[in-house]
Design an enzyme around this catalytic site. Structure first.
Site, mmCIF file in Angstrom:
data_model
loop_
_atom_site.group_PDB
_atom_site.id
_atom_site.type_symbol
_atom_site.label_atom_id
_atom_site.label_comp_id
_atom_site.label_asym_id
_atom_site.label_seq_id
_atom_site.Cartn_x
_atom_site.Cartn_y
_atom_site.Cartn_z
ATOM 1 N N GLU A 61 -12.467 4.861 -6.062
ATOM 2 C CA GLU A 61 -11.140 5.211 -5.560
ATOM 3 C C GLU A 61 -10.382 6.063 -6.560
ATOM 4 O OE1 GLU A 61 -10.062 3.972 -2.426
ATOM 5 O OE2 GLU A 61 -8.524 5.497 -2.737
ATOM 6 N N ASP A 62 -9.818 7.127 -6.073
ATOM 7 C CA ASP A 62 -8.860 7.936 -6.843
ATOM 8 C C ASP A 62 -9.363 8.379 -8.213
ATOM 9 O OD1 ASP A 62 -7.400 7.633 -4.596
ATOM 10 O OD2 ASP A 62 -5.650 6.714 -5.515
ATOM 11 N N LYS A 94 -5.747 -1.834 -2.304
ATOM 12 C CA LYS A 94 -6.843 -1.604 -1.336
ATOM 13 C C LYS A 94 -7.533 -2.923 -1.025
ATOM 14 C CE LYS A 94 -7.003 3.108 -1.183
ATOM 15 N NZ LYS A 94 -7.169 4.016 -0.074
ATOM 16 N N TYR A 149 0.869 -1.173 0.000
ATOM 17 C CA TYR A 149 0.000 0.000 0.000
ATOM 18 C C TYR A 149 0.913 1.234 0.000
ATOM 19 C CZ TYR A 149 -4.055 2.766 1.554
ATOM 20 O OH TYR A 149 -5.059 3.689 1.654
ATOM 21 N N ASN A 168 -0.373 11.767 0.122
ATOM 22 C CA ASN A 168 0.359 10.534 -0.173
ATOM 23 C C ASN A 168 1.000 10.627 -1.551
ATOM 24 O OD1 ASN A 168 -0.460 9.104 2.181
ATOM 25 N ND2 ASN A 168 -2.483 8.854 1.273
ATOM 26 N N ARG A 205 -6.563 10.167 -10.737
ATOM 27 C CA ARG A 205 -5.781 10.863 -9.688
ATOM 28 C C ARG A 205 -5.333 9.802 -8.700
ATOM 29 N NH1 ARG A 205 -5.886 10.229 -4.796
ATOM 30 N NH2 ARG A 205 -7.612 11.367 -3.873
ATOM 31 N N ASP A 230 -14.025 6.438 -1.287
ATOM 32 C CA ASP A 230 -13.048 6.298 -0.215
ATOM 33 C C ASP A 230 -12.316 7.611 0.069
ATOM 34 O OD1 ASP A 230 -11.473 4.843 1.599
ATOM 35 O OD2 ASP A 230 -9.906 4.598 0.092
ATOM 36 N N ASP A 231 -11.995 8.369 -0.987
ATOM 37 C CA ASP A 231 -11.199 9.582 -0.794
ATOM 38 C C ASP A 231 -11.996 10.680 -0.113
ATOM 39 O OD1 ASP A 231 -8.715 8.742 -2.199
ATOM 40 O OD2 ASP A 231 -10.203 8.380 -3.754
HETATM 41 N N1 LIG Z 1 -4.497 10.193 4.097
HETATM 42 C C1 LIG Z 1 -5.439 9.683 3.364
HETATM 43 O O1 LIG Z 1 -6.111 8.706 3.752
HETATM 44 C C2 LIG Z 1 -5.740 10.270 2.043
HETATM 45 C C3 LIG Z 1 -4.895 11.168 1.455
HETATM 46 N N2 LIG Z 1 -5.201 11.695 0.242
HETATM 47 C C4 LIG Z 1 -4.215 12.556 -0.360
HETATM 48 O O2 LIG Z 1 -4.712 13.867 -0.458
HETATM 49 C C5 LIG Z 1 -4.051 14.510 -1.518
HETATM 50 C C6 LIG Z 1 -5.062 15.339 -2.272
HETATM 51 O O3 LIG Z 1 -6.020 14.531 -2.906
HETATM 52 P P1 LIG Z 1 -7.255 15.207 -3.702
HETATM 53 O O4 LIG Z 1 -8.001 16.079 -2.789
HETATM 54 O O5 LIG Z 1 -8.028 14.170 -4.376
HETATM 55 O O6 LIG Z 1 -6.425 16.016 -4.780
HETATM 56 P P2 LIG Z 1 -6.764 17.342 -5.536
HETATM 57 O O7 LIG Z 1 -5.739 17.512 -6.565
HETATM 58 O O8 LIG Z 1 -8.193 17.347 -5.930
HETATM 59 O O9 LIG Z 1 -6.616 18.463 -4.421
HETATM 60 C C7 LIG Z 1 -5.448 19.132 -4.121
HETATM 61 C C8 LIG Z 1 -5.811 20.458 -3.505
HETATM 62 O O10 LIG Z 1 -4.607 21.102 -3.126
HETATM 63 C C9 LIG Z 1 -4.634 22.424 -3.599
HETATM 64 N N3 LIG Z 1 -3.299 22.889 -3.887
HETATM 65 C C10 LIG Z 1 -2.510 22.511 -4.895
HETATM 66 N N4 LIG Z 1 -1.387 23.233 -4.883
HETATM 67 C C11 LIG Z 1 -1.472 24.063 -3.845
HETATM 68 C C12 LIG Z 1 -0.617 25.074 -3.316
HETATM 69 N N5 LIG Z 1 0.546 25.343 -3.861
HETATM 70 N N6 LIG Z 1 -1.025 25.739 -2.237
HETATM 71 C C13 LIG Z 1 -2.205 25.474 -1.682
HETATM 72 N N7 LIG Z 1 -3.051 24.538 -2.114
HETATM 73 C C14 LIG Z 1 -2.684 23.837 -3.198
HETATM 74 C C15 LIG Z 1 -5.467 22.384 -4.853
HETATM 75 O O11 LIG Z 1 -6.003 23.671 -5.161
HETATM 76 C C16 LIG Z 1 -6.538 21.397 -4.454
HETATM 77 O O12 LIG Z 1 -7.543 22.081 -3.766
HETATM 78 C C17 LIG Z 1 -3.361 13.420 -2.323
HETATM 79 O O13 LIG Z 1 -1.969 13.445 -2.075
HETATM 80 C C18 LIG Z 1 -3.924 12.145 -1.777
HETATM 81 O O14 LIG Z 1 -2.975 11.107 -1.798
HETATM 82 C C19 LIG Z 1 -6.376 11.406 -0.402
HETATM 83 C C20 LIG Z 1 -7.241 10.517 0.137
HETATM 84 C C21 LIG Z 1 -6.958 9.833 1.363
HETATM 85 C C1 LIG Z 2 -5.036 6.916 0.785
HETATM 86 C C2 LIG Z 2 -5.755 7.305 -0.397
HETATM 87 O O1 LIG Z 2 -6.849 6.837 -0.647
HETATM 88 C C3 LIG Z 2 -5.179 8.278 -1.261
HETATM 89 O O2 LIG Z 2 -4.119 8.828 -0.967
HETATM 90 O O3 LIG Z 2 -5.780 8.539 -2.310
HETATM 91 MG MG LIG Z 3 -7.427 7.199 -2.616
#
Ligand SMILES: NC(=O)C1=CN([C@@H]2O[C@H](COP(=O)(O)OP(=O)(O)OC[C@H]3O[C@@H](n4cnc5c(N)ncnc54)[C@H](O)[C@@H]3O)[C@@H](O)[C@H]2O)C=CC1
Ligand SMILES: CC(=O)C(=O)O
Ligand SMILES: [Mg+2]
Length: 576
Positions: free
Chosen positions: A262-263, A191, A119, A432, A173, A285-286
């Protein structure tokens, strides 16, 4: 010359009476068949690989000193002998297909070591290189070229009656790595391995699915090894038509199926969750899984933070760095942190601030994406505020959550400022994989003088600080989806309601042991994932019953301890 007797000289020869020696041998053959059939069929059954064959039958097929326990240690030593995480990933992927029982035994006994390989973070590298390291088919591929014919593709799945859960991605994504096209299959596979390891879902009831709707990743389009269609992503309208057909056919082919989206890139993530969530048993999930896991960690962190500052729980101020599907999904879920403390939904909304790539999100800033509007501030109308330090100074957050994919965005100055305004700042860099994390655990500890309450999306090692060992939390939806999925499957839920998602979060939050609380952990140790998933599944089933979306009247008659025992009994265990 002796002529052999001919039985085929006349058209009726097939019915002619054969000579005595032939009759005798046929009689002998029939008698022996009658006598031996029970033994043969037993032998054939015994040779079936479903359960480990008796030692006798293995004789000569394995070396004389072969022993399963030692073999598990051997496999672990082989894994540890590999230097590169990606080599370990490939080794484990091979082991999973050769010997699933051994693979899952190793996972269950070494969760903390193996999860980062199958993962995040390693699965991220595996997805980037998926088309290059591809060995053999795994999962189901449905492409835009199958539109109009999706039913037949789904019906090709070999274990159609057993299917219960699928993780579906369109690869647009993957983690924070952007559009990886069909290489996203790696995330669906990863997953689902956690569903099996973490919640005892039967391996053969899982289907990883990757939708091939093209990719906008130019490097992949030019890569001769890329496994997907050589075309840009299809239009929104074409994708809507495809998704409508796909979702309909999924429920026809697999009537007991739970679907995890997912993603999908943010716009599609919200769009398809909203389009299908009341019609099919589906969750994203996200948006929802991440919302639930962060709500849970924040509840535990806020108690520790409030104990240090004396601030009431309902006075916390949460600043999000990143306002995509994950950021807004978590923000939406965090409203219930405040409503559980007695605030109204509107008051809860006011405890949350968002930052996106253009700075603080506020109404008069200009045109905003639909998903950001709800949390846009109406109490600020000055010039765009783009510097995170200025925004922290203005908002005075107690918690700073990163879901931006911007590596290192929480600089030492940001961390120091958070520590200056909070006795115990809550810092959750949740992007991530590890290399996109907004800060490392070490940076957070050093720059807050060890006061930080920390959780990250991908794992970081523990740190020693001034003679104490400090433990990072892993705020990752992997704590939620196995139990949420298990609860939904067992209750035969027809929908995944908000109340089921919230129940999974509260279930996780109250699953910490006294020892874990005493160690200052925000999440339970990952080694206890099965226990936690069982606990979450019970809460999810109860919530589904209350929402009246179940098809399992027998579960409603059970008390909690009976239900808990049933959930544990239903978990698959590797037999090795
Ligand atoms: N810990 C966890 O369980 C999870 C973590 N994630 C992580 O969250 C991250 C984001 O995922 P999404 O929301 O789907 O992506 P996304 O691309 O839709 O969102 C990214 C956000 O960050 C903002 N952003 C980008 N550059 C920026 C900057 N320089 N300054 C300020 N804001 C900025 C964008 O405007 C956008 O609002 C990914 O890395 C993903 O791996 C996602 C799901 C679960
Ligand atoms: C953990 C997860 O679902 C993500 O980073 O998109
Ligand atoms: Mg995800």
């Amino acid at each position: 010359m002796f002529d052999p007797p001919s039985f085929s000289s006349s058209p009726l020869s097939a019915f002619a009476i054969p000579p005595f020696p032939v009759l005798l041998s046929s009689f002998f053959f029939i008698v022996m068949t009658i006598i031996l059939t029970p033994y043969w069929s037993k032998g054939v059954q015994r040779l079936k690989p479903a359960s480990p064959p008796p030692e006798k039958l293995r004789h000569g097929l394995v070396p004389s000193a072969f022993n399963e326990g030692v073999h598990a240690e051997r496999a672990l030593a082989q894994l540890r002998g590999k230097d590169q995480p990606l080599e370990k990933y490939i080794f484990l992927s091979r082991l999973k297909s050769d010997d699933p029982d051994l693979f899952y035994k190793l996972c269950l006994e070494n969760m903390a070591e193996i999860t980062p390989i199958i993962y995040t973070p390693t699965v991220g590298d595996a997805c980037i290189k998926f088309s290059h390291i591809y060995r053999r088919p795994e999962g189901l591929w449905v492409s835009i070229k199958d539109k109009g014919n999706i039913k037949n593709v789904l019906n090709n799945w070999p274990r159609i009656d057993e299917a219960r859960i699928s993780v579906v991605t369109d690869g647009s994504r993957i983690l924070g790595l952007g559009d990886l096209g069909v290489n996203g299959m790696g995330i669906s596979i990863g997953k689902l391995s956690l569903y099996v390891a973490g919640a005892g879902i039967l391996p053969q009831s899982t289907i990883p699915i990757c939708l091939d709707l093209g990719t906008n990743n130019q490097a992949f389009l030019e890569d001769p090894f890329y496994l997907g269609l050589r075309q840009k992503r299809v239009s929104e309208q074409e994708m809507d038509e495809f998704m409508d057909e796909f979702m309909h056919e999924m429920t026809q082919a697999f009537p007991k199926m739970m679907i995890q989206f997912e993603d999908f890139s943010t716009d599609k993530a919200f769009r398809y969750l909203e389009r299908y969530r009341r019609q099919y048993p589906v969750f994203n999930d996200d948006i929802q899984g991440t919302g639930a896991v962060v709500l849970s960690g924040l509840m535990n962190a806020a108690k520790l933070s409030s104990a240090a500052s004396g601030m009431p729980l309902n006075a916390h101020r949460i600043l999000f760095f990143g306002a995509g599907s994950a950021g807004v999904g978590v923000a939406t879920q965090l409203q219930s942190f405040f409503t559980l403390q007695g605030l109204s939904v509107e008051e809860a909304r006011r405890r949350i601030w968002l930052i996106d790539s253009q700075g603080l999100v506020y109404e008069s800033r200009g045109r905003l994406a639909e998903h950001k509007k709800y949390f846009a501030r109406n109490d600020y109308s000055g010039p765009p505020m783009t510097d995170i330090l200025d925004i922290i100074d203005y908002v005075k957050p107690t918690a700073l959550l990163g879901l931006s994919t911007i590596s290192g965005a929480f600089t030492p100055e940001v961390l120091q400022l958070m520590a200056a305004i909070n006795p115990r700042p809550i810092i959750f860099p949740l992007s991530n994989p590890v290399r996109l994390s907004e800060c490392s655990f070490n940076d957070a500890v050093v720059n807050t003088n060890g006061t930080v309450l920390f959780a990250s999306g991908s794992p970081f090692p523990e740190q020693e600080f001034v003679g104490r060992v400090l433990y990072p939390g892993q705020g990752n939806n992997m704590y939620i989806f196995p139990g949420l999925g298990l609860g939904a499957i067992l209750s035969r839920a027809t929908q995944v309601t908000d109340s089921m998602v919230e129940a999974s979060s509260l279930g996780l939050a109250n699953s910490l042991t006294e020892e874990e609380h005493a160690a200052g952990l925000l999440y339970p140790r990952v080694e206890r994932i099965r226990e936690i998933s069982a606990h979450i599944a019970v809460q999810v089933i109860r919530a589904a019953q209350k929402a009246n979306v179940t098809h399992s009247p027998e579960l409603a008659k059970m008390d909690d301890s009976q239900l808990h025992a049933l959930v544990k009994r239903k978990m698959w265990n590797p037999s090795f």
